[in-house]
Design a protein around this motif. Structure first.
Motif, PDB file in Angstrom:
ATOM      1  N   UNK A 213       0.856  -1.183   0.000  1.00  8.67           N
ATOM      2  CA  UNK A 213       0.000   0.000   0.000  1.00  8.67           C
ATOM      3  C   UNK A 213       0.895   1.237   0.000  1.00  8.67           C
ATOM      4  N   UNK A 214       0.369   2.317  -0.579  1.00  7.81           N
ATOM      5  CA  UNK A 214       1.135   3.548  -0.755  1.00  7.81           C
ATOM      6  C   UNK A 214       0.732   4.588   0.284  1.00  7.81           C
ATOM      7  N   UNK A 215       1.699   5.401   0.680  1.00 10.50           N
ATOM      8  CA  UNK A 215       1.464   6.378   1.739  1.00 10.50           C
ATOM      9  C   UNK A 215       2.276   7.656   1.505  1.00 10.50           C
ATOM     10  N   UNK A 216       1.729   8.752   2.033  1.00 15.74           N
ATOM     11  CA  UNK A 216       2.472  10.015   2.035  1.00 15.74           C
ATOM     12  C   UNK A 216       1.859  10.952   3.065  1.00 15.74           C
ATOM     13  N   UNK A 217       1.394  10.428   4.163  1.00 15.48           N
ATOM     14  CA  UNK A 217       0.815  11.047   5.361  1.00 15.48           C
ATOM     15  C   UNK A 217      -0.182  10.105   6.022  1.00 15.48           C
ATOM     16  N   UNK A 218      -0.952   9.334   5.208  1.00 16.34           N
ATOM     17  CA  UNK A 218      -1.931   8.413   5.771  1.00 16.34           C
ATOM     18  C   UNK A 218      -1.226   7.306   6.563  1.00 16.34           C
ATOM     19  N   UNK A 219      -1.988   6.615   7.378  1.00 23.20           N
ATOM     20  CA  UNK A 219      -1.435   5.605   8.283  1.00 23.20           C
ATOM     21  C   UNK A 219      -1.346   4.255   7.574  1.00 23.20           C
TER      22      UNK A 219
END
Length: 264
Positions: free
Chosen positions: A115-121
């Motif tokens: 899964x990709x993230x850039x602030x989300x948990x």
């Protein structure tokens, strides 16, 4: 239990001592992308050179024991859909993802969920005894929609038991920086049935700061996970913007890091 910073070659990534399956929370450090995507960008739809993204996936695959096209990824829409992944879902870098989901579950060995993230948990889940894993993208909308409840139920349908599940809650925007209007704390209150002590912080200007990692940890406890089986990162993506991409800090002009896990 602890989060550990690892360096292999140029690649810097985090792991949790709780999880026995190979896994990692990537950083922005260790790839070949340039400019605003420097350097380990795993986002294919941000405008980066696709050849650089493929090499970045190759490096991630080398660390995970697979190849660039060995990952299962999702079209993330901040919803609560959790897909049970199969070998047919392996993604070829550069091709469109044919389904939308914000979580992945599998009991298949050798299948890397990402899964990709850039602030989300990001949350990685594992029942090592049952041989079931999950990777979940918990933005605030997915969180309050109870995506973790959906993921745990789907893991249990494959043989997992909540009391055996270990969870690693990775780096994300922290309560120090996650400033919101009243709709977010209200939704978190509903999500946790009012059990929000220490998670919501009213600000003098009428805004709120919210500990979304803490909220998701509390939900995992209510789902039957043991406290000692939950590891929570203390890193804020917005504070640590030299190490991680933050959507808020860059106004969306950024690369993307990822959380990934694979069964042996």
């Amino acid at each position: 239990m602890a989060f550990i910073e690892n360096r292999v070659g140029d690649c810097v990534f985090m792991t949790s001592s709780l999880l026995s399956s190979r896994h990692m929370f990537t950083t922005r450090l260790g790839g070949v992308s340039e400019g605003v995507y420097e350097s380990w960008n795993l986002g294919e739809n941000r405008g980066d050179d696709l050849a650089c993204v493929r090499e970045n996936f190759r490096r991630a695959g080398a660390l995970m024991g697979t190849d660039a096209d060995g990952f299962v990824i999702t079209k993330q829409v901040h919803g609560t859909e959790v897909r049970i992944a199969s070998d047919a879902d392996r993604h070829t870098v550069g091709e469109a993802v044919p389904y939308a989901a914000d979580g992945l579950v599998t009991a298949r060995s050798g299948l890397a969920l990402m899964v990709f993230i850039a602030d989300c948990v990001p949350v990685l889940l594992e029942d090592a005894q049952a041989g079931v894993i999950a990777a979940v993208h918990c933005g605030w909308r997915s969180s309050v929609g109870d995506i973790l409840g959906v993921a745990v139920r789907k893991m249990c349908a494959l043989g997992a038991e909540p009391s055996r599940i270990c969870a690693a809650i990775g780096e994300s925007i922290g309560a120090c920086c996650f400033e919101t209007d009243a709709d977010v704390p209200e939704a978190v209150e509903n999500y946790l049935s009012g059990d929000t002590a220490g998670l919501i912080f009213p600000q003098p200007d009428g805004k709120f700061k919210v500990d979304l990692r803490g909220a998701n940890r509390r939900r995992l406890l209510s789902l039957g996970l043991r406290p000692e089986n939950i590891d929570v990162s203390d890193e804020c993506t917005m504070c640590s913007r030299q190490k991680y991409w933050s959507h808020r800090a860059t106004n969306g002009v950024r690369g993307t890091q990822a959380a990934t896990i694979i069964l042996p």
